[in-house]
Scaffold this motif. Sequence first.
Motif, mmCIF file in Angstrom:
data_model
loop_
_atom_site.group_PDB
_atom_site.id
_atom_site.type_symbol
_atom_site.label_atom_id
_atom_site.label_comp_id
_atom_site.label_asym_id
_atom_site.label_seq_id
_atom_site.Cartn_x
_atom_site.Cartn_y
_atom_site.Cartn_z
ATOM 1 N N GLN A 295 29.435 26.709 26.414
ATOM 2 C CA GLN A 295 29.833 27.615 27.489
ATOM 3 C C GLN A 295 28.591 28.241 28.097
ATOM 4 O OE1 GLN A 295 32.613 30.504 25.651
ATOM 5 N NE2 GLN A 295 34.054 29.540 26.973
ATOM 6 N N GLY A 296 28.604 28.358 29.400
ATOM 7 C CA GLY A 296 27.486 29.035 30.043
ATOM 8 C C GLY A 296 27.865 29.279 31.474
ATOM 9 N N ASP A 297 27.350 30.353 32.026
ATOM 10 C CA ASP A 297 27.691 30.674 33.397
ATOM 11 C C ASP A 297 27.119 29.641 34.349
ATOM 12 O OD1 ASP A 297 29.301 32.500 34.473
ATOM 13 O OD2 ASP A 297 28.087 34.224 33.917
ATOM 14 N N VAL A 298 27.632 29.646 35.572
ATOM 15 C CA VAL A 298 27.081 28.784 36.618
ATOM 16 C C VAL A 298 25.570 29.048 36.673
ATOM 17 C CG1 VAL A 298 27.179 28.278 39.068
ATOM 18 C CG2 VAL A 298 29.217 29.073 37.913
ATOM 19 N N GLY A 299 24.778 27.969 36.631
ATOM 20 C CA GLY A 299 23.336 28.154 36.798
ATOM 21 C C GLY A 299 22.571 28.556 35.542
ATOM 22 N N SER A 300 23.240 28.488 34.352
ATOM 23 C CA SER A 300 22.523 28.942 33.149
ATOM 24 C C SER A 300 21.714 27.818 32.504
ATOM 25 C CB SER A 300 23.516 29.513 32.139
ATOM 26 O OG SER A 300 24.476 28.528 31.800
ATOM 27 N N GLY A 301 21.824 26.590 33.045
ATOM 28 C CA GLY A 301 20.996 25.498 32.512
ATOM 29 C C GLY A 301 21.708 24.642 31.475
ATOM 30 N N THR A 435 42.192 29.321 20.823
ATOM 31 C CA THR A 435 43.522 28.712 20.919
ATOM 32 C C THR A 435 43.457 27.389 21.672
ATOM 33 O OG1 THR A 435 44.367 30.937 21.000
ATOM 34 C CG2 THR A 435 45.876 29.213 21.558
ATOM 35 N N LEU A 436 42.715 27.388 22.788
ATOM 36 C CA LEU A 436 42.642 26.159 23.579
ATOM 37 C C LEU A 436 41.730 25.138 22.930
ATOM 38 C CD1 LEU A 436 42.335 27.477 27.203
ATOM 39 C CD2 LEU A 436 44.173 26.116 26.266
ATOM 40 N N TYR A 437 40.639 25.612 22.359
ATOM 41 C CA TYR A 437 39.647 24.698 21.793
ATOM 42 C C TYR A 437 39.405 25.019 20.331
ATOM 43 C CZ TYR A 437 38.681 24.484 26.793
ATOM 44 O OH TYR A 437 38.794 24.373 28.140
ATOM 45 N N GLY A 438 40.508 25.269 19.605
ATOM 46 C CA GLY A 438 40.342 25.659 18.206
ATOM 47 C C GLY A 438 39.658 24.584 17.393
ATOM 48 N N ASP A 439 39.692 23.346 17.905
ATOM 49 C CA ASP A 439 39.082 22.255 17.133
ATOM 50 C C ASP A 439 37.611 22.063 17.484
ATOM 51 O OD1 ASP A 439 39.876 21.406 19.728
ATOM 52 O OD2 ASP A 439 39.602 19.319 19.125
ATOM 53 N N LEU A 440 37.065 22.931 18.331
ATOM 54 C CA LEU A 440 35.659 22.777 18.731
ATOM 55 C C LEU A 440 34.822 23.939 18.213
ATOM 56 C CD1 LEU A 440 36.101 21.883 22.529
ATOM 57 C CD2 LEU A 440 35.934 20.331 20.633
ATOM 58 N N ASP A 441 33.565 23.642 17.871
ATOM 59 C CA ASP A 441 32.623 24.730 17.588
ATOM 60 C C ASP A 441 32.096 25.205 18.931
ATOM 61 O OD1 ASP A 441 32.688 24.400 14.726
ATOM 62 O OD2 ASP A 441 31.658 22.501 15.070
ATOM 63 N N VAL A 442 31.775 26.499 19.015
ATOM 64 C CA VAL A 442 31.402 27.049 20.328
ATOM 65 C C VAL A 442 29.936 27.478 20.358
ATOM 66 C CG1 VAL A 442 31.925 28.832 22.034
ATOM 67 C CG2 VAL A 442 33.768 27.841 20.703
ATOM 68 N N SER A 443 29.217 27.031 21.378
ATOM 69 C CA SER A 443 27.849 27.503 21.644
ATOM 70 C C SER A 443 27.833 28.187 22.994
ATOM 71 C CB SER A 443 26.875 26.320 21.730
ATOM 72 O OG SER A 443 26.662 25.787 20.455
ATOM 73 N N VAL A 444 27.048 29.225 23.110
ATOM 74 C CA VAL A 444 27.039 29.985 24.365
ATOM 75 C C VAL A 444 25.612 30.143 24.886
ATOM 76 C CG1 VAL A 444 27.624 32.179 25.442
ATOM 77 C CG2 VAL A 444 29.078 31.281 23.641
#
Length: 698
Positions: A295-301, A435-444
Amino acid sequence: MLDLTKRDIKYLTGVGPQRAALLNKELGIFSMHDLLYYFPYKYVDRSRIYAIREIDGNMPYIQLKGQILSFELAGEGRGQRLIAHFSDGTGIVDLVWFQGIKYITGKYKVRQEYIVFGKPNPFNGRFNIPHPDIDEVSEVTLSSMGLQPYYNTTERMKRSSLNSRAIEKMMANLLKQVNEPLPETLSPAILAEHHLMPLTDALRNIHFPAHADALRKAQYRLKFEELFYVQLNILRYAKDRQRRYRGYVFGRVGEVFNTFYSRHLPFELTGAQKRVLKEIRRDLGSGRQMNRLLQGDVGSGKTLVALMSMLMALDNGYQACMMAPTEILANQHYETICNFLKGMDIRVELLTGSIKGKRREAILAGLLTGEVRILIGTHALIEDTVNFASLGLAVIDEQHRFGVEQRSRLWTKNDRPPHVLVMTATPIPRTLAMTLYGDLDVSVIDELPPGRKPIATIHQFDNRRESLYRSVRKQIDEGRQVYFVYPLIKESEKIDLKNLEEGYELICAAFPDCRVCKVHGKMKPAEKDAQMQLFASGEAQIMVATTVIEVGVNVPNASVMVIENAERFGLSQLHQLRGRVGRGADQSYCILVTGYKLAEDTRKRLEIMVRTNDGFEIAEADLKLRGPGDLEGTQQSGIAFDLKIADIARDGQLLQYVREVAQRVVDNDPNGERPENDILWRQLKALRKTNVNWAAIS
């Protein structure tokens, strides 16, 4: 044991075939079980009677006891209404009906005592109650009424007298039939440990609560159960996948990655980019199949991080691919990545629906020999004709446009599923991501590259056009480019296109010396691309467009985004649009133009936009304001299951709590064999069968 799932709704007292057909079509209620799980949206206290003289204009729903003195008809034609003058001896109120006039005059008699219930409104110096509930005094026992449930119904149902009150009566008939406890759906251990109300009591109290405390306990029990099974489904699926699928081990970071890092990196990586690359690197070397959400905002690379992850695959002898939801976006990624890799000997190809014939054949052949090392494209990548020599990593951009099923089609491209990195520029609040991506690990990625200035956002009313055009003119004189964006919403497409056309003419007239191009979704792709190209090359200074530019064009020189009728956009959509400017080093502006009259939550939305550029804060606020059902982006994938009572925005803490409970069950009983959990696995299986969409997330 009582099995309500097998009992057709039409056999319930007060329903019958006609009403059953309406309940089937309008609410998806087919069985008595479906009806029992159709929960009220609010409750009103009906335990007390007011005197008419006590009424003031700020009262919510109230109950009165008295007689109808007389009826009169007022107005003509479609504006005709029936008025009953009702008195309890302390004053008079008017009861008003705009529909069902014949039925009302036939049903209620003058000078008979009734209990009337509704919301009083001041009108012409006295109070009226539109479309009240009316009961004979003998039918209402006040102390037992307590909190009265209210059910959502559709316009079509109301026209057939199937209103909230009718559903309430059906519900009472149904609960009379429940003489024995319903089969429990949670294990005794979970009920005891979390002090949960038994299921039958919870269902009685959710429809007809004895008092506020009973209602609270019933809601807690039913929300707990609903969220628990959602999480159990996701976690069991994730655990299962980890066991079944080993991941390719990318043991080294080699020459390709290091050459790029030392010679071709366009700018120093941010701390957040470095952190995320370390997380990805750890996954790729672990032997587990990576499934990570970036996950990252628009333009975060994000694209740069995705490219560097792909280079790790190349270093270990594997191919990589990147899948985007639209051709415009796929083209853009292709150009960006080719630019990054200029001077390096890496064959990158683009595959979309419009690439055909010999060129397509050459790409497909190159994939099979392994010469094409990075493939970028649209859904075309998951077609059966596309096969790789050794696909090691798949990057999916804008995940919410790809269902889990499409993701899994990538897995069949190899003897083992490739590592998967999913990118999204619509930051998703933590609770929703679980809930939507419970099967994914999240990086921000939570910081912008150096040199990027935050976009200044201004809210302006549309009667100040002159000053708006002056500030736009100033930016154009300094050599910048400007977007004017108009809403294009399906229901009112004709009006919207007219607004866009009129807006286009106005802008051409206001800026006669500028070249103005326009883009909307109804144009042919070639036409659209030509117009976009005019703007991207700098030939046109102004682009008038609908939200088609939300994903796509990247024009660093565009520094102003004017959003017309901003009140008609959701928060995350406004945020996505705003991200189209601010791509260069200059200060950029986003101007939200609205009319004067604004609803309360619209005002809140605009205030949030003006106050912050933080996509996560905006997504969190959007979830609270709009609820998860219509969050931009999750709409297509839908929350893959129907939440009947829990609310992800408001029950975030409970969601995290039940996730831990579900995690313990999965850890202690990975194969679903322990007898004490038998009831849980049985219920999960039943839910997957009955609710079509549940199976979609596994």
